[in-house]
Design a protein around this motif. Structure first.
Motif, PDB file in Angstrom:
ATOM      1  N   ARG A  45      33.277  36.130  49.482  1.00  0.00           N
ATOM      2  CA  ARG A  45      32.764  36.426  48.149  1.00  0.00           C
ATOM      3  C   ARG A  45      33.782  37.192  47.324  1.00  0.00           C
ATOM      4  NH1 ARG A  45      27.691  36.824  51.093  1.00  0.00           N
ATOM      5  NH2 ARG A  45      28.190  38.959  51.712  1.00  0.00           N
ATOM      6  N   ILE A  46      34.736  37.838  47.982  1.00  0.00           N
ATOM      7  CA  ILE A  46      35.814  38.542  47.296  1.00  0.00           C
ATOM      8  C   ILE A  46      37.126  38.263  48.014  1.00  0.00           C
ATOM      9  CG2 ILE A  46      34.360  40.384  46.344  1.00  0.00           C
ATOM     10  CD1 ILE A  46      35.247  42.171  48.643  1.00  0.00           C
ATOM     11  N   ASP A  47      38.229  38.454  47.296  1.00  0.00           N
ATOM     12  CA  ASP A  47      39.563  38.258  47.866  1.00  0.00           C
ATOM     13  C   ASP A  47      40.153  39.574  48.345  1.00  0.00           C
ATOM     14  OD1 ASP A  47      39.706  35.434  46.977  1.00  0.00           O
ATOM     15  OD2 ASP A  47      39.757  36.336  44.981  1.00  0.00           O
ATOM     16  N   LEU A  48      39.923  40.643  47.576  1.00  0.00           N
ATOM     17  CA  LEU A  48      40.483  41.957  47.845  1.00  0.00           C
ATOM     18  C   LEU A  48      39.376  42.995  47.734  1.00  0.00           C
ATOM     19  CD1 LEU A  48      43.603  41.671  45.501  1.00  0.00           C
ATOM     20  CD2 LEU A  48      43.658  41.504  47.998  1.00  0.00           C
ATOM     21  N   ALA A  49      39.539  44.108  48.443  1.00  0.00           N
ATOM     22  CA  ALA A  49      38.569  45.192  48.349  1.00  0.00           C
ATOM     23  C   ALA A  49      39.302  46.519  48.317  1.00  0.00           C
ATOM     24  CB  ALA A  49      37.589  45.158  49.521  1.00  0.00           C
ATOM     25  N   ILE A  50      38.762  47.446  47.543  1.00  0.00           N
ATOM     26  CA  ILE A  50      39.229  48.826  47.549  1.00  0.00           C
ATOM     27  C   ILE A  50      38.142  49.646  48.226  1.00  0.00           C
ATOM     28  CG2 ILE A  50      39.848  50.830  46.154  1.00  0.00           C
ATOM     29  CD1 ILE A  50      40.900  48.924  44.041  1.00  0.00           C
ATOM     30  N   GLY A  51      38.435  50.149  49.432  1.00  0.00           N
ATOM     31  CA  GLY A  51      37.401  50.835  50.198  1.00  0.00           C
ATOM     32  C   GLY A  51      37.986  51.793  51.217  1.00  0.00           C
ATOM     33  N   PRO A  52      37.114  52.513  51.926  1.00  0.00           N
ATOM     34  CA  PRO A  52      37.557  53.488  52.927  1.00  0.00           C
ATOM     35  C   PRO A  52      38.300  52.821  54.075  1.00  0.00           C
ATOM     36  CG  PRO A  52      35.233  53.782  52.371  1.00  0.00           C
ATOM     37  CD  PRO A  52      35.646  52.471  51.785  1.00  0.00           C
TER      38      PRO A  52
END
Length: 315
Positions: free
Chosen positions: A153-160
């Motif tokens: 559903r997404i290509d990249l994520a900004i997360g912990p």
């Protein structure tokens, strides 16, 4: 000349337009909203879905008066269709890049608290540099973002970046945000700069739901201090948690960037004796190559300046 109009799916010739319309109906929850997003007439969308179902000889959607639902066959076709549409976008991106322009789509997920990282400014600068790239952003807790990566559903994520992050997830650090204790200005501990968690043993806490990364950090930190936190106030919004604390309903463990953001007054305290730092990074799946637009976005975000940097991204 490249022929991108048809693909082979289980020995049937299927138009990419049909898959595009099918994907839009699912994404937007119905034929009318899909038609609006695609800027075509609603009957055209219905006709393409009927043709797709006829050519595959399966029912893909259950139609009701209020919504549409995927059948089991629809789930399978949707997963394959989205991979094919991504391949089409990647091919267009490769061709555009070869011609001197970058096109395609970048689907980005991010936690609510992105700390000192100016995500809005970074995305605006990326859009200004690559105006033909479509940007999409969705917000969610860290665990949900990992699920969104797995589900494509997404290509990249900004997360912990917890130690429990699966090995299939590639991760590169972006910044570190300190987690601080937040109390109301009238709280008995408001005059202290730092506070041990043991001093809050009997306090009610406000926090994100039990399956969130922040809640796990709170539970682990309190367990190390010898108690289990009592959390009568749960919210999916860190801003609402801050509001609850401001009104004196409880205390909270929040990112410093959230605690010091504009809003009702709260008092922040470092955790003593050892502050709690939470590293945040840029994530993607190791075994799924990024399309050119997403790959460019990844490099751009990694180069975006943080507070204290003197130069912008040299891309």
């Amino acid at each position: 000349m490249f022929e991108l109009g048809f693909i082979v799916l289980d020995y049937e010739w299927v138009e990419l337009r049909q898959l595009t319309y099918f994907d839009a109906v699912v994404r937007h929850g119905g034929f009318t909203r899909a038609a609006e997003a695609l800027r075509v007439a609603q009957p055209a969308v219905s006709a393409q879905i009927r043709r797709l179902e006829a050519e595959l000889d399966v029912q893909l959607l259950r139609r009701t008066t209020r919504r549409v639902e995927l059948t089991d066959a629809g789930e399978l076709v949707l997963a394959r269709a989205r991979r094919m549409l991504d391949e089409r976008d990647a091919l267009h991106g490769d061709l555009a890049q070869a011609a001197g322009a970058l096109r395609g789509r970048v689907r980005l997920g991010a936690i609510q608290a992105v700390g000192p990282f100016d995500l809005g400014g970074a995305l605006a600068a990326f859009h200004a540099r690559y105006p033909d790239v479509e940007l999409r952003l969705r917000s969610g807790p860290g665990g949900q973002l990992v699920g969104d990566l797995d589900a494509d559903r997404i290509d990249l994520a900004i997360g912990p970046l917890p130690d429990t992050l699966p090995e299939r997830i590639s991760r590169l650090p972006l910044f570190t945000d300190e987690l601080v204790l937040v109390t109301a200005p009238t709280h008995r501990l408001a005059g202290l700069g730092s506070v041990p968690l043991t001093a809050l043993r009997d306090e009610p806490f406000a926090c994100l739901p039990a399956d969130s990364g922040l809640r796990r950090i709170l539970d682990q930190a309190c367990a190390a201090a010898g108690f289990a936190p009592r959390v009568p106030y749960e919210s999916t919004s860190v801003q609402q948690i801050r509001e609850l604390v401001s009104h004196g309903l409880g205390v909270a463990l929040l990112a410093r960037s959230v605690a010091t953001a504009p809003g009702r007054p709260v008092t922040t305290h470092s955790v003593s004796p050892t502050p709690i730092d939470r590293p945040i990074g840029l994530l993607h799946l190791r075994n799924r190559p990024l399309a050119p637009a997403a790959a460019h976005c990844r490099v751009f975000l990694l180069a975006w300046p943080r507070p204290g940097d003197s130069v912008g991204p040299a891309l």
